[in-house]
Design an enzyme around this catalytic site. Structure first.
Site, PDB file in Angstrom:
ATOM      1  N   HIS A   7       0.849  -1.198   0.000  1.00 53.31           N
ATOM      2  CA  HIS A   7       0.000   0.000   0.000  1.00 53.31           C
ATOM      3  C   HIS A   7       0.886   1.250   0.000  1.00 53.31           C
ATOM      4  O   HIS A   7       1.908   1.298   0.673  1.00 53.31           O
ATOM      5  CB  HIS A   7      -0.887  -0.031   1.248  1.00 53.31           C
ATOM      6  CG  HIS A   7      -1.947   1.019   1.273  1.00 53.31           C
ATOM      7  ND1 HIS A   7      -1.682   2.326   1.587  1.00 53.31           N
ATOM      8  CD2 HIS A   7      -3.278   0.961   1.022  1.00 53.31           C
ATOM      9  CE1 HIS A   7      -2.809   3.021   1.539  1.00 53.31           C
ATOM     10  NE2 HIS A   7      -3.792   2.217   1.198  1.00 53.31           N
ATOM     11  N   GLU A  55       0.633   4.108   1.395  1.00 55.45           N
ATOM     12  CA  GLU A  55       0.916   4.745   2.686  1.00 55.45           C
ATOM     13  C   GLU A  55       1.957   3.948   3.472  1.00 55.45           C
ATOM     14  O   GLU A  55       2.849   4.517   4.092  1.00 55.45           O
ATOM     15  CB  GLU A  55      -0.376   4.889   3.495  1.00 55.45           C
ATOM     16  CG  GLU A  55      -0.140   5.701   4.768  1.00 55.45           C
ATOM     17  CD  GLU A  55      -1.341   5.723   5.687  1.00 55.45           C
ATOM     18  OE1 GLU A  55      -2.475   5.936   5.216  1.00 55.45           O
ATOM     19  OE2 GLU A  55      -1.138   5.522   6.894  1.00 55.45           O
ATOM     20  N   SER A  59     -10.028   0.525  -1.516  1.00 54.41           N
ATOM     21  CA  SER A  59      -9.854   1.330  -0.309  1.00 54.41           C
ATOM     22  C   SER A  59      -9.670   0.430   0.906  1.00 54.41           C
ATOM     23  O   SER A  59     -10.541  -0.373   1.252  1.00 54.41           O
ATOM     24  CB  SER A  59     -11.077   2.231  -0.129  1.00 54.41           C
ATOM     25  OG  SER A  59     -11.198   2.629   1.208  1.00 54.41           O
ATOM     26  N   SER A  60      -8.531   0.598   1.550  1.00 54.27           N
ATOM     27  CA  SER A  60      -8.194  -0.238   2.705  1.00 54.27           C
ATOM     28  C   SER A  60      -9.165  -0.003   3.860  1.00 54.27           C
ATOM     29  O   SER A  60      -9.704  -0.948   4.439  1.00 54.27           O
ATOM     30  CB  SER A  60      -6.761   0.090   3.134  1.00 54.27           C
ATOM     31  OG  SER A  60      -6.469  -0.472   4.358  1.00 54.27           O
ATOM     32  N   SER A  69     -12.818   7.634   2.033  1.00 53.04           N
ATOM     33  CA  SER A  69     -12.583   8.293   0.746  1.00 53.04           C
ATOM     34  C   SER A  69     -13.840   8.329  -0.114  1.00 53.04           C
ATOM     35  O   SER A  69     -13.784   8.500  -1.319  1.00 53.04           O
ATOM     36  CB  SER A  69     -11.455   7.573   0.005  1.00 53.04           C
ATOM     37  OG  SER A  69     -11.671   6.188   0.012  1.00 53.04           O
TER      38      SER A  69
HETATM   39  S1  SF4 Z   1      -7.547  11.506   8.437  1.00 51.52           S
HETATM   40 FE1  SF4 Z   1      -7.941  10.234   6.595  1.00 51.52          FE
HETATM   41  S2  SF4 Z   1      -6.190  10.492   5.257  1.00 51.52           S
HETATM   42 FE2  SF4 Z   1      -5.634  11.203   7.306  1.00 51.52          FE
HETATM   43  S3  SF4 Z   1      -4.683   9.447   8.276  1.00 51.52           S
HETATM   44 FE3  SF4 Z   1      -6.841   9.410   8.833  1.00 51.52          FE
HETATM   45  S4  SF4 Z   1      -7.826   8.119   7.272  1.00 51.52           S
HETATM   46 FE4  SF4 Z   1      -5.786   8.669   6.487  1.00 51.52          FE
END
Ligand code: SF4
Length: 380
Positions: free
Chosen positions: A149, A151, A287-288, A350
């Site tokens: 992934h 991230e 989307s995880s 998301s």
């Molecule tokens: S606020 Fe959203 S984008 Fe930011 S770390 Fe959490 S899930 Fe990920």
């Protein structure tokens, strides 16, 4: 204070919808989308690229593409457009998950100012900062995340710049890693077993003496907590630690869990207390965080993971995604034949709220509902 995670009931008579108390867009995603569209608006005529998908939502990404934005890589780092095609005055937007130090350098070497168009979520940066802090105290970083992934790759790159780092994808792998801590497995085996998941020069014979756990922010918070608790106990047992000695071997990183992921997950647990017939989870198939919401729901009741209302083909048929087997399935008679049908609805971080609204409207059309959405809204 104890937070309220009871769902909101939309009472439509024969259809009762329980909407999760927290669902949909998180701060990081909203922020990233806002910046991206602002960049498009403020830079007419410029070539604008996104390093990879902005967020894991096909509608949002298609919308950006329709505004001329192009993707440089796919979600797994596969190049879609060669970096050779970039010019120094092109704009490259870094997505909400952030990117690796290596890629950032590559772009900077081409003269591209990545810092100006960086939408990395502050909560992801918080994980990187915390990793750096504990790295300075000589802890090895264990990252709970999906190794491929974006991230996790970004967090791994930032962590590995400061300390030995290793990725574990789940509890099963953590248990295997613990066997190296306890000397229950030959150390040479580690390099094969965790291939592609550890930093350069990782020394299994000494790099797991002091550890701290951080996560890909969209993993199940309860899984990360369980992994951290498990490893903490492993260290306590191995080094015969007392409460005061734990800090010397195990860094406390609980403050890095993303609030939005946690709240969306806790809200699902809250709505699962109801006696609903089925659950619908809306979000991008890749989307995880959405797949983790699905995971929670399917433990309790029939769950349909859909992209948008278009997946609900009729009152009889639904096209939904099985993220375990990575295939789309057609299920018939997904709505039970009952006087009152109760449906749980949530969406991933998301997923735009408009998609959830679309799903509610589509479902409403299958029942004899005597109340309009406007009338329903006035009740709140
Ligand atoms: S606020 Fe959203 S984008 Fe930011 S770390 Fe959490 S899930 Fe990920």
């Amino acid at each position: 204070m104890k937070k309220d995670f009871t769902p909101t009931l939309l009472d439509l008579g024969p259809l009762q919808i329980y909407l999760a108390r927290h669902f949909g867009f998180c701060y990081g995603v909203e922020n990233a989308i806002e910046i991206a569209f602002k960049v498009v608006e403020e830079n007419p005529g410029k070539k604008i690229f996104l390093l990879s998908e902005m967020i894991h939502n096909p509608q949002v990404n298609a919308d950006l593409q329709s505004h001329g934005v192009e993707f440089l890589q796919d979600n797994y780092g596969k190049q879609l457009i060669s970096f050779d095609e970039l010019a120094a005055d092109d704009i490259v937007i870094i997505p909400a998950f952030g990117t690796t130090l290596e890629l950032e350098k590559k772009l900077n070497d081409l003269g591209i100012q990545t810092e100006k168009y960086n939408t990395t979520c502050p909560f992801v940066e918080k994980v990187w900062n915390r990793s750096e802090q504990i790295a300075k105290k000589n802890y090895t970083i264990i990252i709970h995340g999906k190794p491929k992934h974006e991230e996790t790759r970004a967090t791994f790159s930032h962590a590995a710049a400061n300390a030995p780092s290793v990725v574990v994808k789940d509890m099963q792998q953590t248990i295997e890693l613990a066997k190296y801590i306890n000397g229950e497995k030959p150390s040479e085996q580690f390099y094969d077993e965790f291939k592609g998941q550890y930093s350069e020069n990782f020394d299994i014979t000494k790099d797991l003496d002091r550890i701290g756990v951080v996560n890909q922010t969209t993993m199940l918070a309860s899984d990360t907590q369980a992994i951290a608790d498990y490893l903490k106990q492993v260290m306590i047992n191995k080094y015969k630690l007392t409460v005061t000695g734990i800090d010397g071997r195990f860094a406390d990183t609980r403050d890095t869990l993303c609030y939005a992921t946690l709240e969306n997950q806790q809200a699902v647990s809250g709505m699962l207390q109801t006696d609903a017939d089925l659950a619908i989870v809306v979000g991008g198939y890749n989307s995880s965080n959405t797949s983790h919401l699905v995971e929670l729901c399917e433990e309790k009741l029939p769950t349909y993971f859909i992209n948008s209302e278009e997946n609900i083909l009729s009152a009889k048929e639904i096209l939904h995604y099985n993220f375990h087997t990575k295939e789309e399935l057609l299920t018939t008679d997904f709505l039970p034949n009952k006087k009152t049908v109760k449906i749980l609805i949530t969406s991933g971080a998301s997923c735009p709220d408009a998609l959830v609204e679309g799903v509610i409207n589509k479902l409403t059309g299958f029942f004899s509902v005597n109340i309009t959405t406007e009338e329903l809204i006035t009740k709140f």
